[in-house]
Enzyme design. Sequence first.
Site, mmCIF file in Angstrom:
data_model
loop_
_atom_site.group_PDB
_atom_site.id
_atom_site.type_symbol
_atom_site.label_atom_id
_atom_site.label_comp_id
_atom_site.label_asym_id
_atom_site.label_seq_id
_atom_site.Cartn_x
_atom_site.Cartn_y
_atom_site.Cartn_z
ATOM 1 C CG ASP A 78 -2.825 27.606 24.475
ATOM 2 O OD1 ASP A 78 -3.463 28.030 25.448
ATOM 3 O OD2 ASP A 78 -1.800 28.136 24.028
ATOM 4 C CG HIS A 85 0.549 30.498 24.778
ATOM 5 N ND1 HIS A 85 0.043 29.379 25.408
ATOM 6 C CD2 HIS A 85 1.377 31.084 25.672
ATOM 7 C CE1 HIS A 85 0.531 29.308 26.640
ATOM 8 N NE2 HIS A 85 1.357 30.325 26.818
#
Length: 205
Positions: A17, A190
């Site tokens: 990601d 994240h």
Amino acid sequence: NKIAQVGAKGIKLLMSDSTDAVDAGHQISESSIGDELGRIFDRVNGRIILGTFASQLSRIQKIFDLASIHGRKIYLQGRSMNNNVQLAREIGYLKFDPKLLAQESEFKRLPDDKIIVLGTGVQGESNAFLTRVVNKEHRSVSLKPGDTVIFSSSVIPGNERSIQNLKDMITRQGAHIIHYEMMDVHAGGHARQEDLKLMIRLLQP
């Protein structure tokens, strides 16, 4: 160690990601968020209106723990928040005394320093709780001077304008805002640059 063991078996492709790949350092841990929120709760005398993701159960658990410590009740707002809290408690992911939950009638008569309003809408979604509050469309919650609104979330790319509009409207109505760029009130899901580098070193794709 487990990740390194997987890497030792041979990894051809790692798909990471990239949402926070532009941010240096490591993502902060969820435990530090609870400590920071605790310090905020210590010094806020008025109402606390806290927006976060309904899926962030560990954050929600910490808020319930802090509410109990500080003698505040929680008024849940938003369908997804109510549903997630109810289901998570039924299956044991959230543990709290049901007496911590305030109903609408109780919310209206509780002193400001005895209530936390916990809801969704931190991304400026049009029909979410916080947006309806600032637009004066909510049936029971309206902002007033002395309120502290905590954005326990980061800005999802693409939502910058709607979130800034939301913050502007909150400030104009006399409330104080705390967000993740001011204090550690959100740990993102994240990976940042050093987290991504670490995964590459461990997995050696």
